[in-house]
Design an enzyme around this catalytic site. Structure first.
Site, PDB file in Angstrom:
ATOM      1  N   TYR A  56     -12.836  -0.010  11.827  1.00 40.27           N
ATOM      2  CA  TYR A  56     -11.797   0.966  11.465  1.00 40.27           C
ATOM      3  C   TYR A  56     -11.406   1.807  12.686  1.00 40.27           C
ATOM      4  O   TYR A  56     -12.259   2.429  13.321  1.00 40.27           O
ATOM      5  CB  TYR A  56     -12.251   1.873  10.315  1.00 40.27           C
ATOM      6  N   PRO A 210      -6.299   1.439  -3.932  1.00 40.81           N
ATOM      7  CA  PRO A 210      -6.083   1.486  -5.379  1.00 40.81           C
ATOM      8  C   PRO A 210      -4.645   1.803  -5.771  1.00 40.81           C
ATOM      9  O   PRO A 210      -4.225   1.459  -6.872  1.00 40.81           O
ATOM     10  CB  PRO A 210      -7.028   2.616  -5.834  1.00 40.81           C
ATOM     11  N   LEU A 211      -3.892   2.425  -4.869  1.00 39.81           N
ATOM     12  CA  LEU A 211      -2.510   2.798  -5.212  1.00 39.81           C
ATOM     13  C   LEU A 211      -1.489   1.813  -4.655  1.00 39.81           C
ATOM     14  O   LEU A 211      -0.283   2.053  -4.741  1.00 39.81           O
ATOM     15  CB  LEU A 211      -2.210   4.211  -4.693  1.00 39.81           C
ATOM     16  N   GLY A 213       1.178  -0.926  -4.208  1.00 34.26           N
ATOM     17  CA  GLY A 213       2.192  -1.398  -5.154  1.00 34.26           C
ATOM     18  C   GLY A 213       2.908  -0.248  -5.823  1.00 34.26           C
ATOM     19  O   GLY A 213       3.920  -0.459  -6.479  1.00 34.26           O
ATOM     20  N   GLY A 220       0.586  -8.004   1.137  1.00 35.11           N
ATOM     21  CA  GLY A 220       1.233  -9.223   0.644  1.00 35.11           C
ATOM     22  C   GLY A 220       2.110  -8.941  -0.558  1.00 35.11           C
ATOM     23  O   GLY A 220       2.172  -9.744  -1.494  1.00 35.11           O
ATOM     24  N   PHE A 223       6.261  -7.681  -5.246  1.00 33.13           N
ATOM     25  CA  PHE A 223       7.077  -7.007  -6.258  1.00 33.13           C
ATOM     26  C   PHE A 223       8.551  -7.014  -5.845  1.00 33.13           C
ATOM     27  O   PHE A 223       8.888  -6.708  -4.701  1.00 33.13           O
ATOM     28  CB  PHE A 223       6.632  -5.547  -6.430  1.00 33.13           C
TER      29      PHE A 223
HETATM   30  N1  LIG Z   1     -12.898  -3.811   2.155  1.00 27.53           N
HETATM   31  C1  LIG Z   1     -11.684  -3.990   2.604  1.00 27.53           C
HETATM   32  O1  LIG Z   1     -11.283  -5.118   2.944  1.00 27.53           O
HETATM   33  C2  LIG Z   1     -10.765  -2.808   2.733  1.00 27.53           C
HETATM   34  C3  LIG Z   1      -9.416  -2.992   3.109  1.00 27.53           C
HETATM   35  C4  LIG Z   1      -8.603  -1.863   3.207  1.00 27.53           C
HETATM   36  C5  LIG Z   1      -9.119  -0.600   2.938  1.00 27.53           C
HETATM   37  N2  LIG Z   1     -10.441  -0.458   2.598  1.00 27.53           N
HETATM   38  C6  LIG Z   1     -11.012   0.877   2.273  1.00 27.53           C
HETATM   39  O2  LIG Z   1     -10.178   1.460   1.292  1.00 27.53           O
HETATM   40  C7  LIG Z   1      -9.783   2.774   1.698  1.00 27.53           C
HETATM   41  C8  LIG Z   1      -8.448   3.107   1.082  1.00 27.53           C
HETATM   42  O3  LIG Z   1      -7.468   2.230   1.580  1.00 27.53           O
HETATM   43  P1  LIG Z   1      -6.085   2.745   2.142  1.00 27.53           P
HETATM   44  O4  LIG Z   1      -6.366   3.855   3.101  1.00 27.53           O
HETATM   45  O5  LIG Z   1      -5.309   1.603   2.635  1.00 27.53           O
HETATM   46  O6  LIG Z   1      -5.356   3.224   0.812  1.00 27.53           O
HETATM   47  P2  LIG Z   1      -4.939   4.675   0.284  1.00 27.53           P
HETATM   48  O7  LIG Z   1      -6.074   5.539   0.121  1.00 27.53           O
HETATM   49  O8  LIG Z   1      -4.241   4.480  -0.964  1.00 27.53           O
HETATM   50  O9  LIG Z   1      -3.927   5.259   1.389  1.00 27.53           O
HETATM   51  C9  LIG Z   1      -2.987   4.446   2.049  1.00 27.53           C
HETATM   52  C10 LIG Z   1      -1.802   5.218   2.562  1.00 27.53           C
HETATM   53  O10 LIG Z   1      -1.043   5.673   1.463  1.00 27.53           O
HETATM   54  C11 LIG Z   1      -0.757   7.048   1.579  1.00 27.53           C
HETATM   55  N3  LIG Z   1      -1.000   7.638   0.274  1.00 27.53           N
HETATM   56  C12 LIG Z   1      -2.191   7.817  -0.354  1.00 27.53           C
HETATM   57  N4  LIG Z   1      -2.028   8.395  -1.553  1.00 27.53           N
HETATM   58  C13 LIG Z   1      -0.682   8.559  -1.686  1.00 27.53           C
HETATM   59  C14 LIG Z   1       0.115   9.104  -2.716  1.00 27.53           C
HETATM   60  N5  LIG Z   1      -0.425   9.594  -3.817  1.00 27.53           N
HETATM   61  N6  LIG Z   1       1.455   9.108  -2.547  1.00 27.53           N
HETATM   62  C15 LIG Z   1       2.022   8.622  -1.409  1.00 27.53           C
HETATM   63  N7  LIG Z   1       1.301   8.112  -0.384  1.00 27.53           N
HETATM   64  C16 LIG Z   1      -0.041   8.076  -0.532  1.00 27.53           C
HETATM   65  C17 LIG Z   1      -1.727   7.606   2.584  1.00 27.53           C
HETATM   66  O11 LIG Z   1      -1.015   8.586   3.368  1.00 27.53           O
HETATM   67  P3  LIG Z   1      -1.612  10.056   3.660  1.00 27.53           P
HETATM   68  O12 LIG Z   1      -2.839   9.865   4.472  1.00 27.53           O
HETATM   69  O13 LIG Z   1      -0.500  10.670   4.440  1.00 27.53           O
HETATM   70  O14 LIG Z   1      -1.844  10.748   2.352  1.00 27.53           O
HETATM   71  C18 LIG Z   1      -2.156   6.422   3.410  1.00 27.53           C
HETATM   72  O15 LIG Z   1      -1.382   6.335   4.594  1.00 27.53           O
HETATM   73  C19 LIG Z   1      -9.835   2.716   3.230  1.00 27.53           C
HETATM   74  O16 LIG Z   1      -9.967   3.987   3.805  1.00 27.53           O
HETATM   75  C20 LIG Z   1     -11.058   1.853   3.442  1.00 27.53           C
HETATM   76  O17 LIG Z   1     -12.233   2.659   3.351  1.00 27.53           O
HETATM   77  C21 LIG Z   1     -11.254  -1.544   2.475  1.00 27.53           C
END
Ligand SMILES: NC(=O)c1ccc[n+]([C@@H]2O[C@H](COP(=O)([O-])OP(=O)(O)OC[C@H]3O[C@@H](n4cnc5c(N)ncnc54)[C@H](OP(=O)(O)O)[C@@H]3O)[C@@H](O)[C@H]2O)c1
Length: 302
Positions: A56, A210-211, A213, A220, A223
């Site tokens: 990361y 989790p969010l 889509g 990928g 939608f």
């Molecule tokens: N195991 C795996 O293969 C894998 C792959 C990917 C990710 N992960 C893990 O999953 C965690 C979460 O993944 P992620 O960071 O991609 O997803 P996320 O928590 O949903 O955030 C992704 C992006 O969406 C924005 N966001 C979050 N909530 C929002 C909302 N309510 N409204 C509008 N925009 C929003 C965030 O911006 P802001 O920061 O500006 O709020 C961020 O840039 C990662 O930190 C990592 O630990 C694991």
């Protein structure tokens, strides 16, 4: 914050996990300061489980967390024991591939420990399945990491049910988690046996992105604009009914599943990190869960 117990362990994790993939931003002083504030907001909101990976932010995310942990230990000496720190390895660069070779995994864990400024990981996960993995060899690697005190527990990420079964068959230790992409866009785990296996074996499914889509395009993304509009309309109606934000309902939709999905919140915005907790209080109905699924699919259940 609600806690969940990892079966056959003394580990209790906050139901929502804080994801550290974006905390270092572009590694500028400004982004790093923002990342530290995000972690502090998560701690204040009751998140006790922090998800990392060696890759990361090109390892800057673990380093930043380690820096903050040094500061936190001065403020609260017993803080480390109050946290669950998870990290992952198995994705190699140049060329990009998945590799569970013993030396590589052990070296990667040791480097993560140094960066994170901790003597042990509560959980170590294999990041993506190495199609060439040998379960007996991985079991040996895990036992070495555990007997040296560097890792307490183990899990996997992005594993299919048969890959979980194969690895588990070689291990005396139970795999605690399978960290998978599950969101309103990617519902493969509902039908390919992943979530059923989690329920059956007491493995906690952890939802990354989790969010996806809804708040942002999923990986990928397939939608169409019409799909997005149907979901948006249904979410707006349900958000009114439950008096919450549409994206909180998406979390509630995941939380409703009986496999006890734990979403990872990766936002670096303190307000969102805190507001995500409201999803835990939504008494989401069975009927509305299906309505949202139908809006997603664009057809009624047969
Ligand atoms: N195991 C795996 O293969 C894998 C792959 C990917 C990710 N992960 C893990 O999953 C965690 C979460 O993944 P992620 O960071 O991609 O997803 P996320 O928590 O949903 O955030 C992704 C992006 O969406 C924005 N966001 C979050 N909530 C929002 C909302 N309510 N409204 C509008 N925009 C929003 C965030 O911006 P802001 O920061 O500006 O709020 C961020 O840039 C990662 O930190 C990592 O630990 C694991």
């Amino acid at each position: 914050m609600q806690n969940i117990h990892y079966k056959n362990t003394t580990l209790f994790s906050s139901r929502l996990i804080y994801g550290c993939m974006r905390i270092a931003g572009d590694n500028s002083a400004q982004d790093k300061a923002k990342g530290k504030l995000a972690i502090r907001a998560a701690l204040d909101a009751g998140y006790t489980h922090f998800d990392h990976a060696d890759i990361y932010g090109d390892s800057h995310c673990e380093s930043l967390f380690g820096e903050l942990l040094t500061e936190l230990k001065k403020e609260t000496p017993a803080i480390r024991e109050q946290l669950i720190i998870t990290s992952k390895a198995g994705i190699r660069r140049d060329p990009q591939r998945y590799d569970f070779a013993k030396n590589y995994i052990i070296n990667s864990v040791e480097s993560s420990l140094q960066r994170l400024n901790t003597d042990y990981l509560d959980m170590f996960l294999l990041h993506r399945p190495d199609y060439l993995f040998n379960a007996e060899d991985v079991a040996e690697t895990f036992m070495q990491l555990q007997s040296s005190g560097k890792v307490k527990h183990f899990g996997v990420s992005n594993f299919s049910p048969s890959q979980v079964s194969l690895l588990q068959s070689a291990l005396d230790e139970p795999l605690l988690v399978n960290q998978i992409e599950v969101n309103i866009h990617n519902i493969t785990s509902l039908t390919d046996g992943t979530l059923d296996q989690c329920q059956q074996l007491g493995i906690t499914p952890i939802a990354w992105c989790p969010l996806g889509g809804v708040a942002y395009p999923a990986w990928g993304n397939t939608f169409s604009t019409a799909d997005e509009q149907r979901i948006e309309i249904e979410l707006a109606q349900q958000a009114k009914k439950y008096n919450c934000l549409p994206w909180q309902l998406i979390l509630a939709w995941l939380l409703k599943h009986p496999a006890n999905i734990s979403p990872i919140i990766g936002s670096t915005t303190p307000e969102r990190i805190i507001a995500a907790k409201q999803a835990l209080t939504i008494a989401y109905s069975h009927a509305d869960w299906y309505r949202l699924l139908e809006a997603r699919n664009g057809y009624a259940q047969p």
